[in-house]
Design a protein around this motif. Structure first.
Motif, mmCIF file in Angstrom:
data_model
loop_
_atom_site.group_PDB
_atom_site.id
_atom_site.type_symbol
_atom_site.label_atom_id
_atom_site.label_comp_id
_atom_site.label_asym_id
_atom_site.label_seq_id
_atom_site.Cartn_x
_atom_site.Cartn_y
_atom_site.Cartn_z
ATOM 1 N N ALA A 421 0.788 -1.501 -0.482
ATOM 2 C CA ALA A 421 -0.103 -0.010 -0.065
ATOM 3 C C ALA A 421 1.139 1.261 0.125
ATOM 4 C CB ALA A 421 -0.920 0.166 1.428
ATOM 5 N N LYS A 422 2.324 0.788 0.759
ATOM 6 C CA LYS A 422 2.802 2.446 0.482
ATOM 7 C C LYS A 422 3.221 2.527 -0.420
ATOM 8 C CE LYS A 422 5.851 2.044 4.189
ATOM 9 N NZ LYS A 422 7.145 1.944 4.530
ATOM 10 N N MET A 423 3.848 1.254 -1.382
ATOM 11 C CA MET A 423 4.413 1.479 -2.689
ATOM 12 C C MET A 423 3.462 2.301 -3.881
ATOM 13 S SD MET A 423 5.863 -1.350 -4.859
ATOM 14 C CE MET A 423 6.758 -0.997 -6.746
ATOM 15 N N VAL A 424 1.697 1.851 -3.399
ATOM 16 C CA VAL A 424 1.088 2.245 -4.305
ATOM 17 C C VAL A 424 0.920 3.378 -3.874
ATOM 18 C CG1 VAL A 424 -1.628 1.933 -5.028
ATOM 19 C CG2 VAL A 424 -0.437 -0.431 -5.287
ATOM 20 N N ASN A 425 0.725 4.463 -3.090
ATOM 21 C CA ASN A 425 0.425 5.396 -2.001
ATOM 22 C C ASN A 425 0.959 6.585 -2.964
ATOM 23 O OD1 ASN A 425 0.001 8.389 -0.980
ATOM 24 N ND2 ASN A 425 -1.075 6.550 0.925
ATOM 25 N N ALA A 426 2.986 5.629 -3.130
ATOM 26 C CA ALA A 426 3.854 6.613 -3.602
ATOM 27 C C ALA A 426 3.685 6.357 -4.985
ATOM 28 C CB ALA A 426 5.188 6.158 -2.957
ATOM 29 N N MET A 427 3.680 5.634 -5.671
ATOM 30 C CA MET A 427 3.409 5.555 -6.982
ATOM 31 C C MET A 427 1.751 6.760 -7.605
ATOM 32 S SD MET A 427 1.820 4.772 -9.488
ATOM 33 C CE MET A 427 1.347 2.942 -8.541
ATOM 34 N N ALA A 428 0.475 6.585 -6.677
ATOM 35 C CA ALA A 428 0.018 7.047 -7.178
ATOM 36 C C ALA A 428 0.116 8.347 -7.104
ATOM 37 C CB ALA A 428 -1.387 6.015 -6.572
ATOM 38 N N ASN A 429 0.234 8.970 -6.402
ATOM 39 C CA ASN A 429 0.798 10.500 -5.638
ATOM 40 C C ASN A 429 1.534 11.044 -6.727
ATOM 41 O OD1 ASN A 429 -1.406 11.331 -4.067
ATOM 42 N ND2 ASN A 429 -0.657 9.628 -3.195
ATOM 43 N N CYS A 430 2.603 10.843 -7.776
ATOM 44 C CA CYS A 430 3.865 11.176 -8.709
ATOM 45 C C CYS A 430 3.868 12.240 -9.265
ATOM 46 C CB CYS A 430 3.631 10.130 -9.872
ATOM 47 S SG CYS A 430 5.531 8.926 -8.896
ATOM 48 N N ILE A 431 3.792 13.015 -9.092
ATOM 49 C CA ILE A 431 4.223 14.720 -10.238
ATOM 50 C C ILE A 431 4.987 14.484 -11.078
ATOM 51 C CG2 ILE A 431 3.068 15.648 -8.319
ATOM 52 C CD1 ILE A 431 6.360 17.204 -8.350
ATOM 53 N N VAL A 432 5.572 13.716 -11.491
ATOM 54 C CA VAL A 432 6.592 13.585 -12.298
ATOM 55 C C VAL A 432 6.132 12.095 -13.328
ATOM 56 C CG1 VAL A 432 8.903 13.910 -10.901
ATOM 57 C CG2 VAL A 432 7.515 11.690 -10.768
ATOM 58 N N PRO A 433 7.088 12.631 -14.901
ATOM 59 C CA PRO A 433 6.329 11.389 -15.907
ATOM 60 C C PRO A 433 6.695 10.219 -15.364
ATOM 61 C CG PRO A 433 7.137 13.414 -16.909
ATOM 62 C CD PRO A 433 7.395 13.321 -15.669
ATOM 63 N N LYS A 434 5.477 9.568 -15.518
ATOM 64 C CA LYS A 434 5.526 7.459 -15.572
ATOM 65 C C LYS A 434 5.519 6.633 -16.859
ATOM 66 C CE LYS A 434 2.092 8.054 -12.243
ATOM 67 N NZ LYS A 434 1.233 7.901 -11.498
ATOM 68 N N ILE A 435 6.598 6.197 -16.983
ATOM 69 C CA ILE A 435 6.526 5.628 -18.042
ATOM 70 C C ILE A 435 6.677 4.172 -18.228
ATOM 71 C CG2 ILE A 435 7.456 5.205 -20.664
ATOM 72 C CD1 ILE A 435 8.786 8.138 -20.445
#
Length: 563
Positions: A421-435
């Motif tokens: 859940a911690k990993m998903v939370n951090a990833m979901a709230n990214c402000i940088v491009p995700k490729i």
């Protein structure tokens, strides 16, 4: 969906995919292309080729959209629309071109979803949009699946308005028909061009006569001359496709400069990887039970840098700094450069790794991690790394080859759900491009944690051999077979060995087809199926597009983290 023949190697799978793509690019086929030329019009792909700068190419998205779908209507290759990022006068832009060789450019459900996806990519990176319009409007036999919802026809026009309000340039060129509700798309853009012989109206002559009894010609109703001189709807009237594209390029060259706060696009001419892309075919494997080191894959993707050894000799090494090398080894994280761009990489490790466990009187013990499985410590590490990349304002690249999170008593007691859940939370709230690049499997919650389609990917690529599903075919087939047999037994049916074998085979075939990456691409869950040896150049093109005008001003923050 028709399955390709079983491929013995990754190269075979790539060859089969390229063959299928060549057929998709023909759209409605040779006769439909000929009819378009007889009207004095170019096809969508010919228009795009003339629009983009010489010597450049379109990074096309959604080529496999609608693959194997709508067969009862003759199919809709590429969903009847071409979308992708191209370079026009040195600036990257999103291009959306209706393919009139496919059902006169009519909108199927996947046509809408594909265009909305292209608009979303453009909004994320603040890319200008160019629409080459040539469409008969909604495909009426499927109107209930095209017309009303938030991912349907009307959402495109909503996006036109929002994109314009956000100051992102939009130009539309009507180069054929643009009828009914579809007429709003070009008129909601900033600048509108139209060729002679094209038509822009809410209702065609036949419908006007049926509705109000008025007899009117195409030109009187919605021709280029009428809209240029009477309604004032269009800004530029052009003789034909060639003249229209020339004018469009000229107009596009006269926009102001992009956001100066965006990072400059690096010069990639001199950048190179430690190993050529062809080496990936030897360094990667997707054979059952086989392992590989994902860092060997990464070395084919990232730039090189010079380092001196103990003897003072200069050596070329991968420009790669691995993060927490000895901790959470089932996921590899690190900082790198690709084509001069600074990036963070999160990749599933596909070999056995060792985990050092805390110990009591006997001291620390070791535990072996299975390949491709996400453990609690690796999820913890990844969450921290993702947060740091947001602090650094660098794009994140996720390399998927995972069976999902570890299950079982030890994993649950170790807090796998909390760490995940911690990993998903951090990833979901990214402000940088995700490729994203799916190289092998992308299963279950592992797909979510590694930035699956639901988590605002900027772009998602996949190799032709890739698989994406809630779980592997063998595991899923066992569960589904048990459920099916239980249902039949309740109805009084006897399940003998032969019946069991038949049920198992049918379910396995169906599930395997659904896990095929072409199934995902047909439904828009990945943007582009790519050749493995071209992964680096595909990533550079994606990073170039993000670097042009990405807004890094947003504040990175997460919700409550279960520590």
């Amino acid at each position: 969906m028709s399955n390709a023949p079983a491929a013995s190697t990754l190269r075979d799978t790539v060859a089969e995919a390229l063959k299928a793509e060549a057929k998709i690019r023909l759209g409605g086929g040779a006769s439909a292309i000929e009819r378009q030329h007889e009207k004095g019009r170019l096809t969508a792909r010919e228009r795009v080729e003339k629009l983009i700068d010489p010597g450049t190419s379109l990074q096309e998205y959604g080529l496999w959209a609608a693959f194997g779908m709508y067969q009862e209507y003759g199919g809709a290759p590429a969903a009847g629309v071409v979308t992708g990022i191209g370079v026009v006068h040195g600036r990257r832009c999103m291009i959306i071109a209706n393919d009139a060789t496919v059902k006169a450019g009519a909108f199927f459900p996947m046509t809408c979803k594909k265009i909305i996806r292209a608009q979303t990519i453009a909004m994320m990176a603040r890319l200008p949009l160019i629409y080459l319009v040539d469409s008969a409007g909604v495909f009426l036999p499927m109107q209930e699946d095209v017309f009303p919802d938030t991912d349907d026809f009307g959402r495109i026009f909503r996006n036109n308005a929002v994109i314009s309000a956000n100051g992102i340039p939009q130009i539309a060129a009507i180069m054929g028909y643009c009828v009914a509700g579809g007429g709003y798309l070009p008129v909601l853009c900033d600048t509108l061009l139209m060729t002679e012989g094209s038509g822009l109206y809410l209702a065609g002559p036949a419908l006007v006569k049926a509705a109000i009894g008025q007899e009117v010609t195409d030109e009187e109703l919605g021709g280029a001359a009428m809209h240029a001189s009477i309604s004032g709807t269009i800004d530029f009237k052009e003789k034909d496709d060639e003249a229209c594209i020339t004018r469009l390029r000229s107009l596009f060259s006269k926009y102001g400069q992009p956001n100066t706060s965006a990072r400059p696009v690096p010069n990639t001419a001199k950048s190179t990887a430690l190993h050529p892309g062809e080496a990936l075919y030897d360094r990667f494997t997707d054979k059952a039970g086989a392992q590989y080191d994902v860092e060997a894959v990464i070395e084919c993707l990232v730039d090189v840098r010079a380092e001196k050894n103990a003897d003072g000799l200069e050596l070329l090494v991968a420009d790669w700094d691995e993060y927490k090398t000895d901790y959470g080894q089932s996921i590899v994280c690190g900082y790198a450069r690709i084509g001069g761009h600074c990036v963070g990489i999160v990749a599933n490790q596909k070999k056995l790794t060792q985990r050092q466990m805390p110990g009591g009187k006997a001291g620390p013990s070791k535990f072996t991690n299975m390949p491709g499985v996400i453990y609690d410590d690796s999820a913890d590490k990844s969450a921290r790394f993702i947060m740091d990349c947001n602090q650094r304002k660098v794009p994140l690249i996720f390399l998927h080859d995972t069976t999902g999170f570890m299950v079982g008593r030890d994993s649950e007691q170790g807090g796998i759900i909390r760490a995940g859940a911690k990993m998903v939370n951090a990833m979901a709230n990214c402000i940088v491009p995700k490729i994203v690049v799916i190289t092998g499997g992308s299963y279950g919650a592992g797909n979510y944690a590694m930035c699956g389609r639901a988590f605002d990917q900027f772009l998602a690529f996949a190799w032709p051999n890739a698989r994406c599903a809630v779980m592997g075919a063998n595991q899923a087939t066992g569960v589904l077979t048990t459920i099916e047999e239980a249902s039949r037994k309740r109805k009084g049916e006897t399940i003998d060995p032969e019946t069991h074998k038949h049920i198992y085979a049918a379910i396995h075939a169906s599930y395997t087809e659904q896990a095929d990456i072409r199934h995902a691409a047909a439904r828009g869950w990945v943007d582009r199926i790519i050749e493995p040896h071209r992964t680096r150049e595909e990533l550079i093109a994606a990073l170039d597009a993000a670097a042009q005008n990405w807004d890094y001003s947003a504040q990175f923050k997460t919700g409550v983290l279960q520590t």
